[in-house]
Structure formats: C-alpha cells, structure tokens
Design a protein around this motif. Structure first.
Motif, short mmCIF file in Angstrom:
data_model
loop_
_atom_site.label_atom_id
_atom_site.label_comp_id
_atom_site.label_asym_id
_atom_site.label_seq_id
_atom_site.Cartn_x
_atom_site.Cartn_y
_atom_site.Cartn_z
N ASN A 116 0.82 -1.22 0.00
CA ASN A 116 0.00 0.00 0.00
C ASN A 116 0.85 1.27 0.00
O ASN A 116 1.96 1.29 0.54
N SER A 140 -3.69 0.80 -2.89
CA SER A 140 -2.74 -0.19 -3.39
C SER A 140 -1.74 0.48 -4.34
O SER A 140 -2.11 1.37 -5.13
N THR A 199 -0.35 5.53 -7.37
CA THR A 199 -1.62 4.82 -7.14
C THR A 199 -2.59 4.96 -8.31
O THR A 199 -3.52 4.16 -8.44
#
Length: 227
Positions: A116, A140, A199
């Motif tokens: 993450n 994630s 991301t």
C-alpha cells in the motif's frame, strides 16, 4: 567473584572503572536515541513548490511546510517510510474577491509490507497556515504513467463537466513526482487536480472562479469554500 572482591577493597579503582564504563556507554546511548528519532520522524526525500504566480516566494512555501511538519498528523504520517511533499496555494477566487487555502499533499514513495501507498492531504488557512482539516488515505501501489494519469484526470472531470467548465490541454499538466498536477487558470473558470502516480488515484481537486467562489471537489465536496 575475586574481581568484585578486589573492587570493593579498592574504592578509588572502582570509581575509575565506573567512570570509564559511563564514558563508553553514554555516547552509544545518545546515538541510539538520535537514530531512533530520525527513524520515526523522517524528512521528505523531495519537497515540491508549485508556483503559478510570482507573488509567492520559495521562502513562503518553506515557511508553510515548516509549520505543517510539526503537526501531530504529519509526524504520524512521516513514520511510515520515505515520502514526498507538494505545497501549493489554491485560490478559490482570483479576481474581485478573496478566498484561498494552502494545500500540503504528501505520499509515500514505496509500498509498505502489504503493498500500500499512504497519502496525506492537509488544508491550511491561507493567512496563518493553521490546520483546517487533514485527510488520510491508503491505496494499493499501482505505478501509473503520465499518459494514463492524464486520462484518469480527464475522466474524473468528465463525470461532471458542467461543474468544471474547463478543458484541459497538454500544457496544463505538470509533473512533480509522484504528483501529476492539472492546473487551469480561471478565465473565467479554473481547476486544480493532483493525482498520485504511485496509485493512479486523485488526491485532491478544487475549482477556481475569477469573479466568484470555487469549491473543494475532492476528497469531499464543500461549496463556496473561499466565501
């Protein structure tokens, strides 16, 4: 045992031995504390100042960051891992009115053990840099190209085109890794969107109006913020 017995019979030597031990251990103890503090409150690898006006100096941006990094939420965020910071001033109203906030946007640069990326967005008062509201999110890790990031921002705006009244062009996009910034100056309507290239997610978006008041679009909707 014989050594201890010998020390008890020689108090002067005992004192000397204790002083020598302290002399060796004290620096080690302090270095351990210092390294521990550095590990828990890291400085960012990169600090980006996004300028769209010459009215604000680098010293002003740095002053905002220096006030921000002492906040509890920033200190907690900095304990994650290496990270990058973006500082910019968003003007909700640019002509005839006044209304602005400082935005400080931070992202970790590497995924954690669970894959993450951690994000922090802060809204600060424009006049004194006091905290208005923090936003913490985790996504994630999904390394995104600038081309794909541009499309994501365009798709984000296309969800509600009549609210933004702005058409992004190539020169409106700026990269300060890991941040992809869309900035459209308000003539008459403008917008700022920051996307995280680690991301592929929008971190913050806010509109600007030349003769009126823009609003915060994301991470929450707040109308007439600058009024």
């Amino acid at each position: 045992m014989q050594f201890l017995s010998w020390l008890t019979k020689n108090p002067r030597l005992t004192t000397i031995c204790i002083c020598l031990v302290l002399l060796v251990l004290t620096p080690i103890f302090y270095w351990t504390i210092i390294e521990s503090q550095e590990a828990h409150e890291l400085e960012p690898s990169m600090i980006h100042f996004f300028h769209f006006t010459e009215l604000l100096s680098n010293e002003t941006f740095m002053d905002v960051w220096n006030k921000t990094k002492d906040l509890d939420v920033t200190a907690e965020f900095s304990r994650n891992t290496d990270y990058s910071v973006l500082v910019y001033a968003h003007y909700y109203a640019c002509g005839g009115f006044s209304g602005a906030e400082w935005f400080v946007v931070a992202s970790t640069l590497e995924p954690d053990s669970e894959g993450n990326i951690h994000e922090l967005v802060l809204r600060l008062d424009y006049e004194n840099s006091t905290l208005i509201k923090p936003y913490l999110q985790t996504h994630s890790f999904n390394l995104t190209s600038v081309e794909n990031g541009t499309r994501i921002i365009e798709d984000f705006m296309a969800q509600d085109p009549y609210q933004y009244w702005s058409n992004p062009r190539e020169e409106n996009f700026h990269v300060n890794y890991p941040f992809l910034i869309l900035f459209i100056f308000p003539i008459d309507y403008g917008i700022t969107v920051v996307l995280n290239l680690n991301t592929g997610k929008v971190m913050i978006a806010a509109t600007s109006v030349w003769m009126g008041y823009g609003y915060l679009v994301y991470p929450e909707k707040i109308y007439d913020v600058g009024s």
